[in-house]
Design a protein around this motif. Sequence first.
Motif, PDB file in Angstrom:
ATOM      1  N   ALA A   5       0.814  -1.219   0.000  1.00 17.28           N
ATOM      2  CA  ALA A   5       0.000   0.000   0.000  1.00 17.28           C
ATOM      3  C   ALA A   5       0.845   1.266   0.000  1.00 17.28           C
ATOM      4  N   ARG A   6       2.146   1.147   0.284  1.00 18.40           N
ATOM      5  CA  ARG A   6       3.002   2.331   0.324  1.00 18.40           C
ATOM      6  C   ARG A   6       3.058   3.039  -1.024  1.00 18.40           C
ATOM      7  N   VAL A   7       2.910   2.291  -2.098  1.00 21.69           N
ATOM      8  CA  VAL A   7       3.035   2.892  -3.430  1.00 21.69           C
ATOM      9  C   VAL A   7       1.907   3.875  -3.709  1.00 21.69           C
ATOM     10  N   LEU A   8       0.840   3.824  -2.914  1.00 25.81           N
ATOM     11  CA  LEU A   8      -0.287   4.731  -3.106  1.00 25.81           C
ATOM     12  C   LEU A   8      -0.135   6.028  -2.331  1.00 25.81           C
ATOM     13  N   GLN A   9       0.903   6.129  -1.511  1.00 27.80           N
ATOM     14  CA  GLN A   9       1.115   7.325  -0.722  1.00 27.80           C
ATOM     15  C   GLN A   9       1.827   8.394  -1.552  1.00 27.80           C
ATOM     16  N   ASP A  10       1.471   9.656  -1.304  1.00 28.92           N
ATOM     17  CA  ASP A  10       2.031  10.752  -2.091  1.00 28.92           C
ATOM     18  C   ASP A  10       3.546  10.840  -1.957  1.00 28.92           C
ATOM     19  N   PRO A  14       9.962   5.287  -5.522  1.00 24.69           N
ATOM     20  CA  PRO A  14      10.508   3.946  -5.808  1.00 24.69           C
ATOM     21  C   PRO A  14      12.032   3.974  -5.856  1.00 24.69           C
ATOM     22  N   ARG A  15      12.635   2.806  -5.569  1.00 26.21           N
ATOM     23  CA  ARG A  15      14.094   2.709  -5.620  1.00 26.21           C
ATOM     24  C   ARG A  15      14.608   2.870  -7.041  1.00 26.21           C
ATOM     25  N   ALA A  57      11.379  13.937 -10.271  1.00 26.15           N
ATOM     26  CA  ALA A  57      12.113  15.026  -9.614  1.00 26.15           C
ATOM     27  C   ALA A  57      12.563  14.612  -8.217  1.00 26.15           C
ATOM     28  N   ARG A  58      11.677  14.007  -7.441  1.00 25.69           N
ATOM     29  CA  ARG A  58      12.036  13.590  -6.083  1.00 25.69           C
ATOM     30  C   ARG A  58      13.106  12.515  -6.097  1.00 25.69           C
ATOM     31  N   HIS A  59      12.982  11.583  -7.008  1.00 28.47           N
ATOM     32  CA  HIS A  59      13.974  10.509  -7.117  1.00 28.47           C
ATOM     33  C   HIS A  59      15.346  11.076  -7.456  1.00 28.47           C
ATOM     34  N   SER A  60      15.389  12.020  -8.392  1.00 30.73           N
ATOM     35  CA  SER A  60      16.664  12.625  -8.790  1.00 30.73           C
ATOM     36  C   SER A  60      17.286  13.405  -7.643  1.00 30.73           C
TER      37      SER A  60
END
Length: 251
Positions: A5-10, A14-15, A57-60
């Motif tokens: 369910a974490r993937v649904l959080q804003d 992802p790694r 953007a967040r991943h970068s």
Amino acid sequence: MIQDARVLQDEFIPREIVHRHEQMNRLAAALEPVVEDGTPQDALLVGPSGAGKTCLARHSLDKLNEQLLDVDDLDLEGDRPNATGPGIKFVHRPDQGTPLKNKHKSERWNSISAGVARVLDDYISDQRVESYDEHGREPLISTKHGRMTHSSIRTKMYQVSRPCWYGDGCPHDREIETCEATEVGKRSRCPSARSPHDFRSGRLTYYRIKEVDKTVVSDRMDASEKVLDKHYDRRSERQKAEQRRSHLPDL
């Protein structure tokens, strides 16, 4: 069925992001100068809703953050049971303004030498400014206003890494009295001035030259071997070849 369910959080990041490697490389190239205290390029992400612009953007930014030096997360608290030598404890406190880049996984004790411990002891007893941050904690690296900021730490490193500051004169044939790098806000313009990234790279390169076990180095520096080799190892290809020679019996 939803397995995680974490993937649904804003805030979920992802790694690995697939099918966006070209965009990630272009964005990373635009932002990477900030790691060396440079000015990043402007970047504009465009695309339809749901295409993954925010996630990209967040991943970068997280990847760039892996290259930065954590210093402001140190304070004077902490016990060290079952150990005899001096050390410094890193604690993840996001609610008090001092998060660690890998969160709770980054919490650890790092041993330090007796010499470094004496320097810290002298600093605490003689030079450290007695102050508290907004959370009532005593930061190790302090100013009269509380905890020293990232930019102030970076500026201080530029200042103290200049040869003229520690009495070695100028190796660049400049007149110290008129050199612009002696001015506040311009010390990074000295060719010998070093950023926090340079200090970290120097330590990693030293460990690589001394062939310290990579797992030990990764644990101490709180970064993966891949990140350390890509962003911090400054050995030349010739140096690496000579180190390999010592392990090859037929050379």
